[in-house]
Design a protein around this motif. Sequence first.
Motif, short mmCIF file in Angstrom:
data_model
loop_
_atom_site.label_atom_id
_atom_site.label_comp_id
_atom_site.label_asym_id
_atom_site.label_seq_id
_atom_site.Cartn_x
_atom_site.Cartn_y
_atom_site.Cartn_z
N THR A 7 0.93 -1.36 0.01
CA THR A 7 0.22 0.06 0.41
C THR A 7 0.68 1.57 -0.31
N THR A 8 0.69 2.45 -1.18
CA THR A 8 1.61 3.23 -0.69
C THR A 8 0.41 4.24 -0.65
N VAL A 9 0.35 5.32 0.00
CA VAL A 9 -0.63 6.17 -0.25
C VAL A 9 0.21 7.54 0.34
N GLU A 10 -0.21 8.74 -0.94
CA GLU A 10 0.39 10.03 -1.16
C GLU A 10 -0.47 11.46 -1.15
N LEU A 11 -0.09 11.75 0.46
CA LEU A 11 -0.92 13.00 1.02
C LEU A 11 -0.56 14.71 0.92
N ASP A 12 -1.56 15.71 0.21
CA ASP A 12 -1.41 16.49 0.58
C ASP A 12 -1.52 17.05 1.53
N PRO A 13 -0.31 18.55 2.05
CA PRO A 13 -0.33 18.49 3.18
C PRO A 13 -1.75 19.02 4.31
N ALA A 14 -2.74 19.38 3.34
CA ALA A 14 -4.09 19.71 4.07
C ALA A 14 -4.73 18.14 3.42
N ALA A 15 -4.92 17.39 3.26
CA ALA A 15 -5.38 16.16 3.22
C ALA A 15 -5.58 15.29 4.77
N ARG A 16 -6.08 14.52 4.86
CA ARG A 16 -6.58 13.56 5.80
C ARG A 16 -7.35 12.43 5.65
N LEU A 17 -6.17 11.26 6.16
CA LEU A 17 -6.83 10.56 6.01
C LEU A 17 -7.28 9.65 6.84
N VAL A 18 -7.68 8.21 6.84
CA VAL A 18 -7.90 7.27 7.55
C VAL A 18 -7.97 6.07 7.27
N LEU A 19 -6.85 5.39 7.37
CA LEU A 19 -6.56 3.52 6.86
C LEU A 19 -6.45 2.90 7.75
N ARG A 20 -7.59 1.44 7.34
CA ARG A 20 -7.15 0.09 8.45
C ARG A 20 -6.47 -0.43 7.62
N GLU A 21 -5.59 -1.53 8.02
CA GLU A 21 -5.81 -3.16 8.21
C GLU A 21 -5.75 -3.81 8.62
N GLU A 22 -6.24 -5.13 8.54
CA GLU A 22 -6.23 -6.47 9.19
C GLU A 22 -5.94 -7.52 7.98
N GLN A 23 -5.33 -7.93 9.73
CA GLN A 23 -4.99 -9.45 8.36
C GLN A 23 -5.49 -10.82 9.72
N VAL A 24 -5.18 -11.64 8.51
CA VAL A 24 -6.17 -12.99 9.71
C VAL A 24 -5.30 -14.36 9.11
N LEU A 25 -4.10 -14.58 10.23
CA LEU A 25 -3.25 -15.38 10.00
C LEU A 25 -3.90 -17.21 9.56
N GLY A 26 -4.85 -17.55 8.83
CA GLY A 26 -5.11 -18.44 8.73
C GLY A 26 -6.51 -18.95 9.11
N ARG A 27 -7.46 -19.36 8.50
CA ARG A 27 -8.51 -19.87 8.40
C ARG A 27 -8.95 -20.76 10.13
N HIS A 28 -9.75 -20.47 10.68
CA HIS A 28 -10.02 -21.11 11.71
C HIS A 28 -9.28 -22.40 11.46
N GLY A 29 -8.79 -22.74 12.53
CA GLY A 29 -8.14 -24.89 12.69
C GLY A 29 -6.83 -24.85 11.43
N GLU A 30 -6.34 -23.56 11.03
CA GLU A 30 -5.28 -24.04 9.53
C GLU A 30 -4.42 -23.39 10.48
N PRO A 31 -2.90 -23.07 9.75
CA PRO A 31 -1.72 -22.82 9.95
C PRO A 31 -2.02 -21.60 8.93
N PRO A 32 -1.36 -20.49 8.80
CA PRO A 32 -1.34 -19.21 7.58
C PRO A 32 -0.60 -20.08 6.63
N GLY A 33 -0.77 -19.05 5.72
CA GLY A 33 0.05 -19.24 4.57
C GLY A 33 1.18 -17.89 4.66
N THR A 34 1.82 -17.61 3.79
CA THR A 34 3.20 -16.54 4.39
C THR A 34 2.04 -14.72 3.03
#
Length: 260
Positions: free
Chosen positions: A129-156
């Motif tokens: 993810t790359t973000v370019e902001l003007d000095p007067a810009a506002r940003l809210v950015l959320r990232e959530e990572q889930v490592l594997g489905r239920h009961g399994e190890p994660p991918g890479t």
Amino acid sequence: MSSPAPAAAAGVTATARITAGADGSLPVLESDGPFALRRTRSAVPGWTRVTVVGAMSAPLGGDRLAIETEVRDGARLLVDAAAATLALPGRTTGPAAYALRLRVGADAVLRWLPEQLVSVHGSVLRARTTVELDPAARLVLREEQVLGRHGEPPGTLFSRLTVRRAGRPLLDQELACGPGAPGGWDGGAVLGGHRTTGQLLVVDPRFDTAPVPVRLLGDHAVVTPLAGPAALVTAVAPDALALRRTLDAALADLAPLTAP
């Protein structure tokens, strides 16, 4: 004479594009590949809302996917998603690549609030993810990572976030998890055995005069000011629901949707 071995199946290459105008228009709304972009109704007057709908399973190994977003001067744009994104193994041995390229103009606001990214066992994903902001810009950015489905190890998963404000670096960090990631990724100094991790970045010029103080948010999250008008919430949790609750509480405190 033997027949040549069949070539490996190529992944999907696709780039979706969003451009938001100050008058509430969407001069560009281009779906592509697995990304179906839909203009949806905003609950708050003055905001334009776009929902990303998955049109197919993606990203798979070998895919090259991107979403490019421009928020023009004075515009207010909320981007969310209809469902979680699953990084899945593909028919190729190469990793998948998923890029977000965001640009926010003067007096513009972008709230980028997708659903979780699930790193499925056997998958390899490089997210950038790359973000370019003007000095007067506002940003809210959320990232959530889930490592594997239920009961399994994660991918890479390799995930990097780079934010520049007025051309100067504001934040540049990378997280690597799963098989092939540097040793210790699941240790106490990184995830401590948790299976979800996430962050919330809030950039707002008002933090120039009223910076956010460092504080803990429960046992496994912290909010810290950055060297600029920004605050970063970092959290780990045992599951996606607990992670979302933590980040939602931080979001309501740092950047309520009704704020100017």
